[in-house]
Design an enzyme around this catalytic site. Structure first.
Site, PDB file in Angstrom:
ATOM      1  N   CYS A 146      40.731 -34.670  80.653  1.00 53.70           N
ATOM      2  CA  CYS A 146      40.704 -33.459  81.479  1.00 53.70           C
ATOM      3  C   CYS A 146      39.748 -33.744  82.625  1.00 53.70           C
ATOM      4  CB  CYS A 146      40.236 -32.264  80.650  1.00 53.70           C
ATOM      5  SG  CYS A 146      40.128 -30.723  81.590  1.00 53.70           S
ATOM      6  N   CYS A 157      37.473 -17.365  89.592  1.00 51.72           N
ATOM      7  CA  CYS A 157      38.162 -16.671  88.507  1.00 51.72           C
ATOM      8  C   CYS A 157      37.113 -16.076  87.570  1.00 51.72           C
ATOM      9  CB  CYS A 157      39.073 -17.635  87.751  1.00 51.72           C
ATOM     10  SG  CYS A 157      40.391 -18.330  88.775  1.00 51.72           S
TER      11      CYS A 157
END
Length: 377
Positions: A146, A157
């Protein structure tokens, strides 16, 4: 911040790919100590390395030797470690400020499930995080990386840790590829899958993400279909990605079944309405033939009701995008007022989508103990 980030991406890309001043550099005007060198070789493909070698006055085959040193079994950390190059050639490159482009491991955080987060210190002392997720599927080893694309993130966000830390800068190509190299060194095995789901918004750094994608595919040997690029949506960027005609998966972080709720969770959604985003997703599928998947972080009492699952299913069917929904139960983040739904709510949401013939899966939370799970970087 979004415009600043996109501008920074172009500048970073231009700086890392330019070779117009190589002759000047090789005459002795190298990089100053403490400043990122002009030429970072990591992230360059074999043709680029051959061109670089010729520009540096070396035979083209030295480019292949450089490639082997960068992406081989034992990747080098510095130019002086490139033992197949003559000592004089190595010194010439060092004096010119040419660098491999490796960062250093600042900290390692491991979870009992094997998931490991590496904090990498960059040339300017900023720190970026990358996560290795090992798995064994049907007797076959799998190591998913990742990776981060930015230091921080300007999208803000509300349920994401990175968004709370602000935006610093985009990562250059070598800083993205370096994350894979570090994870392979740490685990002692090859990375098989890559997801651009770490720190930052990948589609605010399109040129460097695409160049890193090319290096990971052609030089590291990771298949395009094993690479996923995630985005909350950046106007015009999906079209740009579609023009590259990648055979990789585009994952859109939707997180809400309607525009009003999405704006509450993702502030940038106000500038890029959901319908426009879904229209661009349709065009991406038409251009590439690759399905688009949707990520949906499940927040207790916010977006996890059966009615909202039904609304999401109708939305995707209406736009001919009922391909796959990856349900992500919320992972705790400091200073965030959200809760993880109970198992019953999670299963009800998934079953509701599947009853509407929308394929859905629940992402297993990996690396929680190391604050390495989705949304915690």
């Amino acid at each position: 911040l979004v415009r600043e980030s996109q501008g920074d991406a172009e500048v970073t890309f231009a700086r890392s790919t330019s070779t117009k001043d190589i002759e000047r550099l090789l005459k002795g005007d190298g990089a100053k100590k403490g400043v990122d060198p002009t030429y970072n070789l990591l992230g360059m493909t074999l043709p680029e390395l051959k061109d670089f070698a010729k520009e540096a006055g070396l035979p083209a085959f030295r480019g292949k030797q450089l490639r082997d040193h960068l992406y081989g079994v034992n990747p080098v950390k510095a130019i002086e470690d490139c033992s197949t190059l003559p000592k004089a050639a190595r010194q010439q490159l060092i004096d010119a400020g040419v660098s491999v482009g490796r960062s250093t491991v600042h900290q390692v955080a491991a979870s009992t499930d094997g998931t490991t987060k590496l904090l990498l210190r960059l040339h300017d002392d900023r720190v970026v995080e990358t996560v290795g997720i090992p798995a064994n599927e049907a007797g076959r080893k799998r190591l998913t990386a990742c990776v981060s694309s930015q230091v921080g993130c300007p999208m803000r966000c509300t349920f994401c840790a990175t968004g709370k830390g602000g935006f610093a800068r985009n990562l250059a190509t070598h800083e993205i590829v370096d994350q894979i190299v570090h994870l392979e060194e740490h685990f002692g095995e090859r990375v098989t899958h890559v997801v651009f789901m770490g720190m930052g918004e990948p589609l605010l750094n399109v040129p460097n993400v695409l160049r890193a994608h090319e290096a990971l595919n052609k030089e590291v040997g990771i298949g395009s279909r094993h690479i996923t690029i995630s985005t909350v949506g950046v106007r015009g960027a999906i079209e740009r990605l579609a023009r590259a005609k990648l055979q990789s998966t585009l994952a859109i972080s939707l997180h809400a079944p309607n525009q009003a709720l999405r704006e509450e969770l993702i502030p940038s959604a106000k500038a890029y309405p959901m319908q426009e985003l879904l229209n661009d997703a349709q065009q991406y599928f038409i251009a590439t033939g690759r399905r688009v998947t949707f990520e949906y972080t499940l927040l207790a009492g916010v977006n996890d009701s059966i009615a909202q699952a039904e609304e999401l299913g109708r939305l995707l069917y209406k736009n001919k995008l009922a391909s796959h929904v990856n349900i992500i139960p919320y992972n705790p983040v400091d200073e965030a007022d959200f809760q993880r739904p109970g198992r019953a709510s999670i299963m009800n949401f998934k079953n509701t989508l599947e009853d509407m013939n929308v394929p859905a899966s629940i992402r297993q939370s990996r690396g929680l103990e190391a604050a390495a799970a989705c949304g915690q970087l």
